[in-house]
Design a protein around this motif. Structure first.
Motif, mmCIF file in Angstrom:
data_model
loop_
_atom_site.group_PDB
_atom_site.id
_atom_site.type_symbol
_atom_site.label_atom_id
_atom_site.label_comp_id
_atom_site.label_asym_id
_atom_site.label_seq_id
_atom_site.Cartn_x
_atom_site.Cartn_y
_atom_site.Cartn_z
ATOM 1 N N SER A 161 0.846 -1.192 0.000
ATOM 2 C CA SER A 161 0.000 0.000 0.000
ATOM 3 C C SER A 161 0.879 1.237 0.000
ATOM 4 C CB SER A 161 -0.949 0.015 1.203
ATOM 5 O OG SER A 161 -0.225 0.082 2.418
ATOM 6 N N VAL A 162 0.279 2.366 -0.330
ATOM 7 C CA VAL A 162 1.001 3.634 -0.424
ATOM 8 C C VAL A 162 0.275 4.680 0.413
ATOM 9 C CG1 VAL A 162 1.640 5.545 -1.964
ATOM 10 C CG2 VAL A 162 1.947 3.176 -2.716
ATOM 11 N N LEU A 163 1.047 5.423 1.201
ATOM 12 C CA LEU A 163 0.516 6.602 1.896
ATOM 13 C C LEU A 163 1.136 7.819 1.228
ATOM 14 C CD1 LEU A 163 -1.249 7.439 4.397
ATOM 15 C CD2 LEU A 163 0.915 7.828 5.583
ATOM 16 N N GLU A 164 0.303 8.631 0.593
ATOM 17 C CA GLU A 164 0.783 9.806 -0.149
ATOM 18 C C GLU A 164 0.537 11.063 0.670
ATOM 19 O OE1 GLU A 164 0.434 11.195 -4.712
ATOM 20 O OE2 GLU A 164 -1.464 11.274 -3.611
ATOM 21 N N LEU A 165 1.603 11.812 0.930
ATOM 22 C CA LEU A 165 1.490 13.094 1.623
ATOM 23 C C LEU A 165 1.304 14.204 0.598
ATOM 24 C CD1 LEU A 165 4.242 12.918 4.412
ATOM 25 C CD2 LEU A 165 1.798 12.475 4.619
ATOM 26 N N ASP A 166 0.353 15.073 0.865
ATOM 27 C CA ASP A 166 0.074 16.222 0.002
ATOM 28 C C ASP A 166 0.739 17.447 0.604
ATOM 29 O OD1 ASP A 166 -1.319 18.615 -1.057
ATOM 30 O OD2 ASP A 166 -2.568 17.138 -2.095
ATOM 31 N N ASP A 167 1.645 18.085 -0.151
ATOM 32 C CA ASP A 167 2.381 19.226 0.394
ATOM 33 C C ASP A 167 1.582 20.517 0.359
ATOM 34 O OD1 ASP A 167 2.479 19.238 -2.381
ATOM 35 O OD2 ASP A 167 4.398 20.258 -2.484
ATOM 36 N N VAL A 168 0.353 20.487 -0.161
ATOM 37 C CA VAL A 168 -0.507 21.684 -0.166
ATOM 38 C C VAL A 168 -1.497 21.624 0.994
ATOM 39 C CG1 VAL A 168 -2.199 23.016 -1.475
ATOM 40 C CG2 VAL A 168 -0.254 21.970 -2.648
ATOM 41 N N SER A 169 -2.251 20.512 1.081
ATOM 42 C CA SER A 169 -3.221 20.365 2.167
ATOM 43 C C SER A 169 -2.583 19.822 3.439
ATOM 44 C CB SER A 169 -4.350 19.430 1.729
ATOM 45 O OG SER A 169 -3.862 18.106 1.532
ATOM 46 N N HIS A 170 -1.373 19.236 3.309
ATOM 47 C CA HIS A 170 -0.629 18.649 4.428
ATOM 48 C C HIS A 170 -1.386 17.473 5.053
ATOM 49 C CE1 HIS A 170 1.797 22.187 3.919
ATOM 50 N NE2 HIS A 170 0.767 22.959 4.174
ATOM 51 N N THR A 171 -2.241 16.845 4.244
ATOM 52 C CA THR A 171 -2.968 15.658 4.665
ATOM 53 C C THR A 171 -2.373 14.432 3.964
ATOM 54 O OG1 THR A 171 -4.594 16.006 2.913
ATOM 55 C CG2 THR A 171 -5.083 16.956 5.082
ATOM 56 N N ALA A 172 -2.942 13.256 4.255
ATOM 57 C CA ALA A 172 -2.432 12.014 3.668
ATOM 58 C C ALA A 172 -3.583 11.181 3.127
ATOM 59 C CB ALA A 172 -1.656 11.221 4.719
ATOM 60 N N THR A 173 -3.307 10.479 2.034
ATOM 61 C CA THR A 173 -4.272 9.560 1.438
ATOM 62 C C THR A 173 -3.622 8.193 1.296
ATOM 63 O OG1 THR A 173 -5.253 11.375 0.167
ATOM 64 C CG2 THR A 173 -5.780 9.119 -0.535
ATOM 65 N N ARG A 174 -4.343 7.159 1.711
ATOM 66 C CA ARG A 174 -3.794 5.801 1.620
ATOM 67 C C ARG A 174 -4.419 5.066 0.433
ATOM 68 N NH1 ARG A 174 -2.464 1.741 6.624
ATOM 69 N NH2 ARG A 174 -1.815 -0.084 5.415
ATOM 70 N N TYR A 175 -3.566 4.420 -0.354
ATOM 71 C CA TYR A 175 -3.987 3.622 -1.505
ATOM 72 C C TYR A 175 -3.548 2.178 -1.268
ATOM 73 C CZ TYR A 175 -4.294 8.188 -3.868
ATOM 74 O OH TYR A 175 -4.586 9.487 -4.212
ATOM 75 N N ASN A 176 -4.484 1.259 -1.269
ATOM 76 C CA ASN A 176 -4.153 -0.152 -1.079
ATOM 77 C C ASN A 176 -3.942 -0.833 -2.426
ATOM 78 O OD1 ASN A 176 -4.310 -0.149 1.784
ATOM 79 N ND2 ASN A 176 -6.542 -0.184 1.654
ATOM 80 N N GLY A 177 -3.091 -1.880 -2.424
ATOM 81 C CA GLY A 177 -2.918 -2.641 -3.648
ATOM 82 C C GLY A 177 -1.548 -2.575 -4.273
ATOM 83 N N GLY A 178 -0.564 -1.950 -3.629
ATOM 84 C CA GLY A 178 0.786 -1.927 -4.181
ATOM 85 C C GLY A 178 1.065 -0.730 -5.060
ATOM 86 N N TRP A 179 2.300 -0.700 -5.590
ATOM 87 C CA TRP A 179 2.782 0.473 -6.316
ATOM 88 C C TRP A 179 2.035 0.697 -7.630
ATOM 89 C CZ3 TRP A 179 5.100 4.756 -5.353
ATOM 90 C CH2 TRP A 179 5.681 5.494 -6.383
ATOM 91 N N SER A 180 1.876 -0.337 -8.429
ATOM 92 C CA SER A 180 1.200 -0.175 -9.713
ATOM 93 C C SER A 180 -0.251 0.243 -9.518
ATOM 94 C CB SER A 180 1.272 -1.476 -10.524
ATOM 95 O OG SER A 180 2.607 -1.807 -10.821
ATOM 96 N N ALA A 181 -0.902 -0.353 -8.521
ATOM 97 C CA ALA A 181 -2.283 0.017 -8.234
ATOM 98 C C ALA A 181 -2.376 1.479 -7.795
ATOM 99 C CB ALA A 181 -2.856 -0.895 -7.151
ATOM 100 N N TYR A 182 -1.391 1.926 -7.012
ATOM 101 C CA TYR A 182 -1.366 3.332 -6.586
ATOM 102 C C TYR A 182 -1.271 4.271 -7.779
ATOM 103 C CZ TYR A 182 1.249 7.603 -5.487
ATOM 104 O OH TYR A 182 1.707 8.899 -5.456
ATOM 105 N N LEU A 183 -0.357 3.978 -8.699
ATOM 106 C CA LEU A 183 -0.210 4.838 -9.870
ATOM 107 C C LEU A 183 -1.502 4.897 -10.677
ATOM 108 C CD1 LEU A 183 3.351 3.794 -11.126
ATOM 109 C CD2 LEU A 183 2.733 5.826 -9.797
ATOM 110 N N GLU A 184 -2.159 3.742 -10.819
ATOM 111 C CA GLU A 184 -3.400 3.692 -11.592
ATOM 112 C C GLU A 184 -4.529 4.433 -10.874
ATOM 113 O OE1 GLU A 184 -6.443 0.302 -13.391
ATOM 114 O OE2 GLU A 184 -4.402 -0.242 -12.810
ATOM 115 N N MET A 185 -4.674 4.205 -9.564
ATOM 116 C CA MET A 185 -5.743 4.854 -8.812
ATOM 117 C C MET A 185 -5.530 6.356 -8.734
ATOM 118 S SD MET A 185 -6.784 2.265 -5.697
ATOM 119 C CE MET A 185 -5.121 1.863 -5.153
#
Length: 535
Positions: free
Chosen positions: A224-248
């Motif tokens: 899974s991937v936890l992406e930090l947003d440098d504008v809102s300073h929040t985080a979004t989690r994407y499950n399913g691995g790296w390729s799934a993260y890029l697609e989602m």
């Protein structure tokens, strides 16, 4: 120790007036393999340090289940110190601190029940971290990584770059934490080291969070991937691995753009209709006033029609107000740069039976000729002498034997492995103007193109993150005219969008290039004319 987890709720952290983390939630359960991503400066290291309990929080809480679970934070350590390799491994595995606590509590045994409980907790921690057999395991891991056991008693600062990279990998292989927080563990590792790291991850039962620039490593290891947003300073989690993260992420971006486009079309259509209805109503009122129609019924009818148009305009405007507003998707800053060329040079370098020594390491004898326009990848395992070869080519170390010739018209632009160029106490702007030979205002504008804003340029260059220093050095390549690029692990510390832009810039570069890298994706993306492999 039963399976352990780490739970963060509502984490908030600011550096002065600048918000870095704003109500971040994260659960790291046993077996979780989370890739932490985001632009340089988004707060990835800040979040890891908060999860480890190293930095105080402005808000939120981090809990461990069970409370005695051990959390290991293994940071980037580009500067090697005077501690021995043994002391380094004791510190990084947590065993050194656990052993000192065990000794301290043992001295207080028998004084009261609290002292006995403290000793019991200290002993449990020492055992869970693998303290009793660490020395034996050190020898086995050193042998596995081709590090002589004698290295354990050397100071870290005396190690070659390859040995230091393997010592860092050893600290991971020896660690027995319940949760791992890893900051750029892939930096400087050769292909064999990366393979061993991936094998270690595959066999890991503990949860871990990793920051890495190595896309191939992320693709092979994380779930899974936890992406930090440098504008809102929040985080979004994407499950399913790296390729799934890029697609989602791409799908979410496309949906956001489509929703905004639909909103803009509806808003503009209603606005245009309301404006037209208002204009017709005004024209109708004017005609009624100017009309010489004597029939009062006809005049009344025209007046009513005009009022109806005005009512329709008001209704359309009400519909505009009820329309749900969709914010425009944020257009993120993207690094886009080219490398300034100083024009064609002649032949670059010739080495004839060259021998160079660094400590106990000897490189050579080597015969080598590089001509203008060649794009040379210098490859080999850690400790094979890649950086030593670059230093011999550039004349930074004297040859013990043989001859070196370097082209008089060659202008070198270098990105060195340690990013030492902007590692000083003076403000970044002062250091950059001195290096680039430009005035402060053009320097500010150029640094801003690389995401280094007013908040950065006034700070001491030494306080910049490794990624920010790398960006400053890339800006220098754009400011200077060069015809020979020397790049030693150029993707280290860069965020993923910046790496992609670097690949584009290197693809259009028409000068000479010497590239040292273990980044498998970079080697695939950048065309080279030949390879030099060191054994």
């Amino acid at each position: 120790m039963p399976a352990a987890s780490l739970h963060a709720r509502g984490l908030c952290r600011s550096h002065g007036p600048a918000v870095v983390l704003d109500h971040i939630d994260l659960l790291v359960a046993p077996g979780d393999r989370i890739g932490l991503v985001g632009p340089n400066g988004a707060g990835k290291t800040t979040l890891l340090r908060a999860l480890a309990g190293i930095d105080e929080l402005d808000g939120g809480v981090v809990t461990r289940t069970p409370p005695a679970a051990t959390v290991g934070y293994l940071p980037q350590e580009p500067e090697r110190t005077s501690e021995t390799v043994r002391a380094f491994l004791l510190r990084r595995t947590g065993v050194g601190a656990a052993e000192r606590e065990l000794e301290r509590t043992a001295a207080a045994l028998g004084t009261d029940q609290a002292a006995d409980d403290a000793y019991s907790h200290a002993l449990d921690r020492f055992l869970s971290l693998g303290g009793p057999d660490l020395d034996a395991r050190m020898g086995a891991v050193c042998d596995e990584l081709r590090l002589p056991v004698s290295v354990l008693d050397q100071e870290m600062r005396t190690l070659s770059g390859g040995q230091a990279a393997r010592a860092s990998l050893a600290s991971l292989l020896l660690s027995r934490f319940d949760v791992f927080l890893l900051d750029e563990p892939t930096n400087d590792l050769d292909l064999d080291g990366l393979s061993r790291l991936e094998q270690w991850v595959a066999g890991l039962e503990a949860g871990f969070v990793v920051v890495s620039h190595d896309r191939a490593f992320l693709e092979r290891t994380i779930t899974s991937v936890l992406e930090l947003d440098d504008v809102s300073h929040t985080a979004t989690r994407y499950n399913g691995g790296w390729s799934a993260y890029l697609e989602m992420r791409a799908t979410a971006r496309r949906h956001a753009e489509e929703a905004y486009a639909t909103y803009v079309d509806q808003r503009d259509s209603l606005k245009q209709r309301a404006q037209q209805q208002r204009e017709w109503a005004v024209q109708g009122q004017s005609k009624v006033k100017k009309s010489d129609e004597s029939d009062k019924f006809i005049r009344h009818f025209k007046k009513v029609q005009t009022e109806k148009l005005a009512g329709k305009a008001a209704a359309t405007e009400k519909a505009m107000e009820r329309l749900e507003v969709v914010d425009k998707p944020f257009e993120r800053w993207e690094l886009s740069f080219s490398i300034s060329s100083a024009g064609r040079s002649g032949d670059v370098v010739r080495l004839q039976r060259a021998v160079a020594r660094r400590g106990d390491f000897t490189l050579g004898p080597i015969d080598l000729e590089i001509v203008w326009g060649e794009r040379v990848a210098i490859l080999g395992p850690n400790g094979s002498g890649k950086t030593t070869l670059l230093d011999a080519i550039l004349g930074r170390i004297p040859l013990d034997a043989g001859e070196r010739w370097f082209g008089p018209s060659v202008v070198v632009g270098e990105l060195d492995q340690r990013r030492h160029r902007f590692f000083e106490e003076r403000p970044l702007l002062d250091a950059f103007t001195l290096e680039a030979g430009v005035l402060p205002q053009p320097a500010r504008s150029l640094l801003a193109k690389f995401g280094l804003t007013a908040d950065h340029v006034g700070r001491s260059a030494a306080t910049l993150s490794p990624g920010e220093r790398t960006r400053a050095e890339l800006a220098l390549l754009m400011a200077r005219g060069v015809n020979c690029l020397v790049l030693d692990e150029p993707t280290n510390h860069l965020d993923l969008p910046a790496i992609e832009q670097l690949e584009v810039a290197l693809g259009t570069w028409d000068g000479t290039m010497l590239l040292v890298t273990h980044d498998r994706r970079l080697l695939d993306a950048v065309e080279t004319t030949r390879e030099i492999r060191l054994g």
